[in-house]
Every structure is written in structure tokens, then in C-alpha cells.
Scaffold this active site. Structure first.
Site, PDB file in Angstrom:
ATOM      1  NE  ARG A   1       1.359  25.219 -39.173  1.00 43.41           N
ATOM      2  CZ  ARG A   1       0.273  24.520 -38.885  1.00 43.41           C
ATOM      3  NH1 ARG A   1       0.076  24.088 -37.644  1.00 43.41           N
ATOM      4  NH2 ARG A   1      -0.621  24.264 -39.819  1.00 43.41           N
TER       5      ARG A   1
ATOM      6  NE  ARG B   1       4.364  21.622 -30.321  1.00 35.78           N
ATOM      7  CZ  ARG B   1       3.058  21.820 -30.533  1.00 35.78           C
ATOM      8  NH1 ARG B   1       2.659  22.791 -31.293  1.00 35.78           N
ATOM      9  NH2 ARG B   1       2.171  21.043 -29.941  1.00 35.78           N
TER      10      ARG B   1
ATOM     11  CD  GLU C   1      -3.912  18.988 -33.797  1.00 29.07           C
ATOM     12  OE1 GLU C   1      -3.703  19.492 -32.668  1.00 29.07           O
ATOM     13  OE2 GLU C   1      -4.072  19.648 -34.829  1.00 29.07           O
TER      14      GLU C   1
ATOM     15  CB  SER D   1      -6.950  20.212 -37.141  1.00 29.43           C
ATOM     16  OG  SER D   1      -7.790  21.013 -36.364  1.00 29.43           O
TER      17      SER D   1
ATOM     18  NE  ARG E   1       2.198  16.812 -34.898  1.00 32.12           N
ATOM     19  CZ  ARG E   1       1.516  17.647 -34.128  1.00 32.12           C
ATOM     20  NH1 ARG E   1       0.229  17.425 -33.874  1.00 32.12           N
ATOM     21  NH2 ARG E   1       2.115  18.691 -33.602  1.00 32.12           N
TER      22      ARG E   1
END
Length: 424
Positions: free
Chosen positions: A262, A277, A349, A352, A391
Site C-alpha cells: 500500500r 503502518r 486495529e 477488519s 501487527r
RNA sequence: GGAGAGGUGCCUGAGUGGCCGAAGGGGCUUGACUCGAAAUCAAGUGUGGAGCUUGCUCCACCGAGGGUUCGAAUCCCUCCCUCUCCGCCA
């Protein structure tokens, strides 16, 4: 994509539903274009019909050896009119289509309304955040102390937002992915798949990343352009693009471990420290293709499958329902799993899980058939992280840290670590 | 990367300018026959879209996109994909 018929017939209803998630539907523009579309399509199809009839007549006359010149003269100026009509129709349909592709999904009725993450609703908590009788470190300091996690080297090799792991931490990262894959295939009934990490634009259009979110993607310099996958959702869900599934083959459950890429455009100030991130991270993704009547249950079930990983790793987490304003573009309902990070002293988070209803299926032309004789209808698609591996590594490091900066290995991972119990 | 051959419906396979949304065969569905099955016979069997009088009419689709033509699965151009051979390669 929403059902064009629904938009056409219930424009105000659709606008009201979209307003819940803060999306302003341009009702006036759509109804104007729709009126034009209707008029021009009817006119154009009529001209096409005329042309087809005339051409047929010419063919028949010619076969009988009659003089076709008068017939040819009669259709002489039809071609130009028809072409103009077809071009206008295409232009308007393109405009409508562009609008349609940019409209997000309608939130499910039970999704709480709200503008941003502050309106998300916690539905449950699992586990207790651990107490430490020493000053806790975050994963960056822990990794630095151990010497197995390095960001400076990654900057040299590539740039910011990449990482280099080594030794037991690299192995722990691999162990996590293996453990997740094994759990989902052995205990939750998923089929493991291996897929391309670069995809074409049709695939991204199908799952909803294009045309709106190209800026978040790494685009390759090929012709036609390929894109590095931002999530396994894209290649895996596209397995069923342009297919009609048999009723007895549903549901399809796929699990897939891939790196995700990303560009994170527009998040320059956020989470600049550590592995939270990154431009590249590993994720184990769950994807389900189900009958429409089963998708509500499937979301609960899939979310449970992701939660199971956190429970087995004994990582404290909470489950929240995203409010309308915080949901992704294609989602009808989303649960986020947030894991406790001692280094940040908050829940972050880690997964999801979303039900997309028929939103992706319509773009994908992914359908199923109740029986041999029934008409094909759209499937429902769902996916969720089960889990984000990077994560999860951060969560394990921070939650299992010891006084001297060592990291204990969760019990379920020890078989994957050659029975190693601690990294120090 | 070089050379050649191809891409047609669920499958197979015909079609090289009009009567082709597409023959024939297989499959599948329904019916007949049968105690039942098989065999046989008959009928049906693609997808998407538009309109309205919701049952009918019309439009589009033969890898994708353009073009020629009154008319294209069929002719021309570009691209994509598959197969065979050669080269390179984990």
C-alpha cells in the site's frame, strides 16, 4: 456497485441511505442523465431495429435477383443517424457508469450512524491487558534491543515504511502466518489458495479499489498496467469473477497468505514509528462467497474465526462495529478487531471483517444458480483479515515482553519455533 | 524474446458476407415407454439490457476494442489469451 434499477426507481431512498455514511448523491445529475439515457436508448434501439429489418429485406431481395437499389436508397441516411445515436448513448452510459462506480455501498440497517471512528460501537472485549512491574517498551525498542528488527537498513535498501527482520523475530513472523493458515484450514474449513501478487485493473475494479482509490496502490510499469495487491481480497475474490457457481458448491471459503502493498498516500503523519503502518506487510486473509440469505450469519462466523486466532495467542482485544462514516467504500457492515498494544497503551486495529452484500458481486459478475433451470443471481462476498501478520507480531512482542526486554513465545507458536520458549 | 497454429454456447464441433443467437453430437430438464433403471422417442435448454398494456416486443453479445458494409461469427487493423517449437531462466 449498487443495482442500477434500484437507483433508477428509488433514487431518494438510495440518497437517504448514502447520506448516513456521509456520501452526497448527486440526485439531480443522475435523474437528468437517466432521462436522457432512456430517450436516446429507445430511439437508438428503434433505429437499429429499422436497420436490421432493411438489411434483411435487401438480402432477401438480392437472393431473388430483384433490383435492390431502391431499398439501398431508402436506408442511405439511416447510417449516419444511427451512428450519432449510438455515440450519444455510449457517452451518456459512460457518464452514468462513472457515477455508479463511484457510489459506495449502502450500509446495513443495523450499522450505527456516525461520521468517524468516534461513533464506532464496541460489541465485546476479550482478555485483560497485561500488567507489567517494569517500564514497558514498544516493539521498536524491543526489536532494537534484541537486534532482530531494523528499520534503518530497510530505509537504505528501499525507503521509509519498510522493515528488516532477522533471526528468531523473522521466524516468529513466519510462525504466525503458518499458525493462522493451519488454524483456518484445519479448524474453520477454509481452503488454502496461492494467488498472484500483481493484478490487472479489471480485478481491482471488481473488488472496488478502482477507479476511486488508485492513489493507494503501487502501479507497475507494464502494458497493460499491473498493480501490486493491497490485500489478498483482490486476487482471491476475483477467483469467482465471471462465473456462475452451483448451489451445492456454496459457500466457498478461501484462506490466503500474501504480502500486501500500500502506498499509504494521504497518511504521511500517521504511525510513522515502527511496523504499524508499512508499505509492505503480510496478511492472512479470509474470503467467503455465499448465498445472499447466508451472508449475515457468515459475517458473524468469519469474525469469530479471526477472533479465534487472537484467543489462541492469548492477546487481549475488543470487537467494534464500524459506524457508517468509518466503513470502507464497498462494505455494507464491518467489524474491526482491535488488539491491545502495551507500547501504545491502547487498542489498535488488527483485523477488519466485512460483508459486501452483492456490491462486489455485481462488479465481478459473480453469480450462482439455485437449480439447473433457475436464473443466475448474484452471490454475496465477505472477507476479513485473519490476521494482519505484521501487527500480530507487534502485539506478541509487546504483550509477551519480559523485564529485561526478552520476549516469551506464545504456547501455540512454540511448535512452529522448534520449541523455543523465549527470544532474548 | 523469435517462429507457427488457434480462440464459437455447459462440453464437443460446424459455419468464411444476408435465410446464423448460431447446424450436428454430447450433456442437462421435462414428458412418453418401464415395476424401476438403461436404451429409445418427443419437447425444451445461453447471458445481459430496454420499453410498455407483465406478457409480449425490441436491442446487444461468437476472446477484447476499433474499422469496412445497407448488412459481420465470417473481411481488415490493434490488443489480450491458449497451444506447439526454438532461445533464456527460478
Amino acid at each position: 456497485m449498487l443495482d442500477p434499477k434500484l437507483i433508477r426507481n428509488e433514487l431518494d431512498y438510495v440518497a437517504a441511505q448514502l447520506a448516513r455514511r456521509g456520501f452526497k448523491l448527486d440526485v439531480a445529475a443522475i435523474s437528468t442523465l437517466e432521462d436522457q439515457r432512456k430517450a436516446i436508448q429507445v430511439e437508438t434501439q428503434q433505429l437499429q431495429n429499422e436497420r436490421n429489418k432493411s438489411s434483411k429485406a435487401i438480402g432477401q431481395a438480392k437472393a431473388k435477383g430483384e433490383d435492390v437499389q431502391p431499398l439501398l436508397d431508402a436506408v442511405a441516411n439511416l447510417g449516419g443517424k444511427l451512428k450519432a445515436g449510438e455515440e450519444r448513448l455510449e457517452q451518456i452510459q459512460n457518464q452514468l457508469n462513472e457515477i455508479l462506480l463511484g457510489i459506495p455501498n449502502i450500509p446495513q440497517a443495523d450499522v450505527p450512524d456516525g461520521r468517524d471512528e468516534n461513533s464506532n460501537v464496541e460489541v465485546r472485549r476479550w482478555g485483560e491487558p497485561p500488567r507489567f512491574d517494569f517500564t514497558v517498551k514498544d516493539h521498536v525498542d524491543l526489536g532494537d534491543g534484541l537486534g532482530y528488527l531494523n528499520f534503518d537498513t530497510a530505509v537504505k535498501i528501499t525507503g521509509s515504511r519498510f522493515s528488516v527482520m532477522s533471526g528468531p523475530v523473522a521466524r516468529l513472523h513466519r510462525a504466525l502466518a503458518q499458525f493462522m493458515l493451519d488454524t483456518h484450514t484445519r479448524e474453520h474449513g477454509y481452503t488454502e489458495v496461492y494467488v498472484p501478487y500483481a493484478v490487472n485493473s479489471d480485478s481491482l475494479l471488481g473488488t472496488g479499489q478502482l477507479p476511486k482509490f488508485e492513489a493507494d496502490l503501487f502501479k507497475l510499469n507494464t502494458d497493460p498496467a499491473y498493480y501490486l495487491i493491497p490485500t489478498a481480497e483482490v486476487p482471491v475474490t476475483n477467483i469467482v469473477r465471471d462465473t456462475i457457481q452451483n448451489a451445492e458448491d456454496l459457500p466457498l471459503r478461501f484462506v490466503c497468505h500474501t504480502p500486501c502493498f500500500r502506498s499509504e498516500a494521504g497518511s504521511y503523519g500517521k504511525d510513522t514509528r515502527g511496523m504499524i503502518r508499512q508499505h509492505q506487510f503480510d496478511k492472512v486473509e479470509l474470503v467467503q462467497i455465499v448465498k445472499p440469505q447466508d451472508s449475515l450469519d457468515a459475517l458473524e462466523q468469519l469474525t469469530g474465526h479471526a477472533e479465534r486466532i487472537l484467543q489462541l495467542l492469548e492477546l487481549p482485544y475488543r470487537t467494534v462495529t464500524l459506524c457508517t462514516g468509518d466503513m470502507g467504500f464497498s462494505a455494507a457492515k464491518t467489524y474491526d478487531l482491535e488488539v491491545w498494544l502495551p507500547g501504545q497503551n491502547k487498542y489498535r486495529e488488527i483485523s477488519s471483517c466485512s460483508n459486501f452484500g452483492d456490491f462486489q458481486a455485481r462488479r465481478l459478475k459473480a453469480r450462482w444458480r439455485e437449480s439447473e433451470t433457475a436464473k443466475p443471481q448474484l452471490v454475496h462476498t465477505l472477507n476479513g483479515s485473519g490476521l494482519a501478520v505484521g501487527r500480530t507480531l507487534v502485539a506478541v512482542m509487546e504483550n509477551y515482553q519480559q523485564a529485561g526486554g526478552a520476549i516469551a513465545i506464545p504456547k501455540v507458536l512454540q511448535p512452529y519455533m522448534g520449541e523455543l520458549t523465549i527470544i532474548e
